[in-house]
Design a protein around this motif. Structure first.
Motif, mmCIF file in Angstrom:
data_model
loop_
_atom_site.group_PDB
_atom_site.id
_atom_site.type_symbol
_atom_site.label_atom_id
_atom_site.label_comp_id
_atom_site.label_asym_id
_atom_site.label_seq_id
_atom_site.Cartn_x
_atom_site.Cartn_y
_atom_site.Cartn_z
ATOM 1 N N SER A 18 0.812 -1.207 0.000
ATOM 2 C CA SER A 18 0.000 0.000 0.000
ATOM 3 C C SER A 18 0.851 1.265 0.000
ATOM 4 C CB SER A 18 -0.919 0.004 1.222
ATOM 5 O OG SER A 18 -0.150 -0.057 2.398
ATOM 6 N N GLY A 19 2.119 1.155 0.401
ATOM 7 C CA GLY A 19 2.998 2.326 0.438
ATOM 8 C C GLY A 19 4.082 2.214 -0.608
ATOM 9 N N GLN A 20 5.212 2.775 -0.295
ATOM 10 C CA GLN A 20 6.367 2.694 -1.181
ATOM 11 C C GLN A 20 6.981 1.298 -1.086
ATOM 12 O OE1 GLN A 20 7.546 4.930 -3.346
ATOM 13 N NE2 GLN A 20 5.778 6.212 -2.856
ATOM 14 N N TYR A 21 7.264 0.714 -2.228
ATOM 15 C CA TYR A 21 7.808 -0.644 -2.260
ATOM 16 C C TYR A 21 9.174 -0.718 -1.581
ATOM 17 C CZ TYR A 21 9.171 -5.185 -4.074
ATOM 18 O OH TYR A 21 9.576 -6.479 -4.174
ATOM 19 N N GLU A 22 9.944 0.346 -1.632
ATOM 20 C CA GLU A 22 11.295 0.351 -1.067
ATOM 21 C C GLU A 22 11.288 0.091 0.442
ATOM 22 O OE1 GLU A 22 10.299 3.008 -3.103
ATOM 23 O OE2 GLU A 22 11.298 2.182 -4.857
ATOM 24 N N GLU A 23 10.207 0.460 1.121
ATOM 25 C CA GLU A 23 10.168 0.259 2.571
ATOM 26 C C GLU A 23 10.106 -1.216 2.946
ATOM 27 O OE1 GLU A 23 6.060 0.915 4.596
ATOM 28 O OE2 GLU A 23 6.082 2.248 2.856
ATOM 29 N N TYR A 24 9.728 -2.075 2.008
ATOM 30 C CA TYR A 24 9.648 -3.512 2.275
ATOM 31 C C TYR A 24 10.936 -4.247 1.911
ATOM 32 C CZ TYR A 24 4.732 -2.470 2.793
ATOM 33 O OH TYR A 24 3.549 -1.941 3.198
ATOM 34 N N LEU A 25 11.844 -3.574 1.244
ATOM 35 C CA LEU A 25 13.105 -4.195 0.859
ATOM 36 C C LEU A 25 14.071 -4.186 2.039
ATOM 37 C CD1 LEU A 25 13.627 -2.604 -2.663
ATOM 38 C CD2 LEU A 25 12.849 -4.910 -2.133
ATOM 39 N N PRO A 26 14.873 -5.233 2.193
ATOM 40 C CA PRO A 26 15.849 -5.234 3.279
ATOM 41 C C PRO A 26 16.893 -4.143 3.077
ATOM 42 C CG PRO A 26 16.077 -7.210 1.914
ATOM 43 C CD PRO A 26 14.908 -6.450 1.402
ATOM 44 N N SER A 27 17.320 -3.565 4.191
ATOM 45 C CA SER A 27 18.276 -2.468 4.087
ATOM 46 C C SER A 27 19.722 -2.957 4.058
ATOM 47 C CB SER A 27 18.086 -1.501 5.259
ATOM 48 O OG SER A 27 18.270 -2.193 6.485
ATOM 49 N N GLN A 28 19.950 -4.192 4.475
ATOM 50 C CA GLN A 28 21.315 -4.720 4.516
ATOM 51 C C GLN A 28 21.642 -5.438 3.213
ATOM 52 O OE1 GLN A 28 20.350 -7.098 7.805
ATOM 53 N NE2 GLN A 28 21.223 -5.718 9.316
ATOM 54 N N SER A 29 22.929 -5.629 2.985
ATOM 55 C CA SER A 29 23.342 -6.327 1.770
ATOM 56 C C SER A 29 23.016 -7.814 1.900
ATOM 57 C CB SER A 29 24.843 -6.151 1.541
ATOM 58 O OG SER A 29 25.580 -6.890 2.497
ATOM 59 N N GLN A 30 23.002 -8.461 0.778
ATOM 60 C CA GLN A 30 22.715 -9.891 0.762
ATOM 61 C C GLN A 30 23.758 -10.661 1.553
ATOM 62 O OE1 GLN A 30 22.726 -11.646 -3.143
ATOM 63 N NE2 GLN A 30 21.475 -13.369 -2.482
ATOM 64 N N GLN A 31 25.001 -10.266 1.459
ATOM 65 C CA GLN A 31 26.085 -10.942 2.170
ATOM 66 C C GLN A 31 25.890 -10.842 3.689
ATOM 67 O OE1 GLN A 31 29.961 -9.520 1.157
ATOM 68 N NE2 GLN A 31 31.023 -11.069 2.358
ATOM 69 N N VAL A 32 25.500 -9.675 4.163
ATOM 70 C CA VAL A 32 25.268 -9.482 5.599
ATOM 71 C C VAL A 32 24.096 -10.335 6.068
ATOM 72 C CG1 VAL A 32 24.527 -7.782 7.326
ATOM 73 C CG2 VAL A 32 26.288 -7.188 5.667
ATOM 74 N N ARG A 33 23.012 -10.364 5.291
ATOM 75 C CA ARG A 33 21.839 -11.159 5.687
ATOM 76 C C ARG A 33 22.150 -12.647 5.714
ATOM 77 N NH1 ARG A 33 17.730 -8.955 1.524
ATOM 78 N NH2 ARG A 33 19.459 -9.704 0.420
ATOM 79 N N ILE A 34 22.906 -13.132 4.732
ATOM 80 C CA ILE A 34 23.285 -14.549 4.719
ATOM 81 C C ILE A 34 24.173 -14.866 5.911
ATOM 82 C CG2 ILE A 34 24.638 -16.285 3.463
ATOM 83 C CD1 ILE A 34 23.574 -15.009 0.864
ATOM 84 N N SER A 35 25.094 -13.983 6.221
ATOM 85 C CA SER A 35 25.974 -14.168 7.370
ATOM 86 C C SER A 35 25.168 -14.232 8.664
ATOM 87 C CB SER A 35 26.988 -13.031 7.430
ATOM 88 O OG SER A 35 27.775 -13.130 8.585
ATOM 89 N N GLN A 36 24.206 -13.345 8.819
ATOM 90 C CA GLN A 36 23.364 -13.358 10.008
ATOM 91 C C GLN A 36 22.558 -14.650 10.100
ATOM 92 O OE1 GLN A 36 21.107 -9.764 9.525
ATOM 93 N NE2 GLN A 36 22.600 -8.524 10.640
#
Length: 69
Positions: free
Chosen positions: A27-45
């Motif tokens: 309902s809002g801006q699509y960017e707000e639903y995107l993760p803010s961290q890089s893919q590498q950081v998310r995989i590491s976490q």
């Protein structure tokens, strides 16, 4: 089946499809639903959290074995 019944079913099928799109469309801006961290950081976490879960499971199994023995 009459033509009117077939047209009505087709209409409701189209309406169901449109309503399901409305349910998943942001309902809002699509960017707000995107993760803010890089893919590498998310995989590491993810893998760090998985390692912690495994450590907890190992400790629980060891405690259960110790309690039984």
């Amino acid at each position: 089946m009459s033509m009117k019944t077939a047209e009505t079913r087709k209409y409701f099928g189209v309406m169901q499809g449109l309503s399901s799109i409305g349910q998943i469309w942001p309902s809002g801006q699509y960017e707000e639903y995107l993760p803010s961290q890089s893919q590498q950081v998310r995989i590491s976490q993810y893998w760090n959290a998985s390692g912690e879960y495994l450590k907890q499971a190992e400790a629980q199994v060891k405690a259960n074995i110790k309690a039984q023995g």
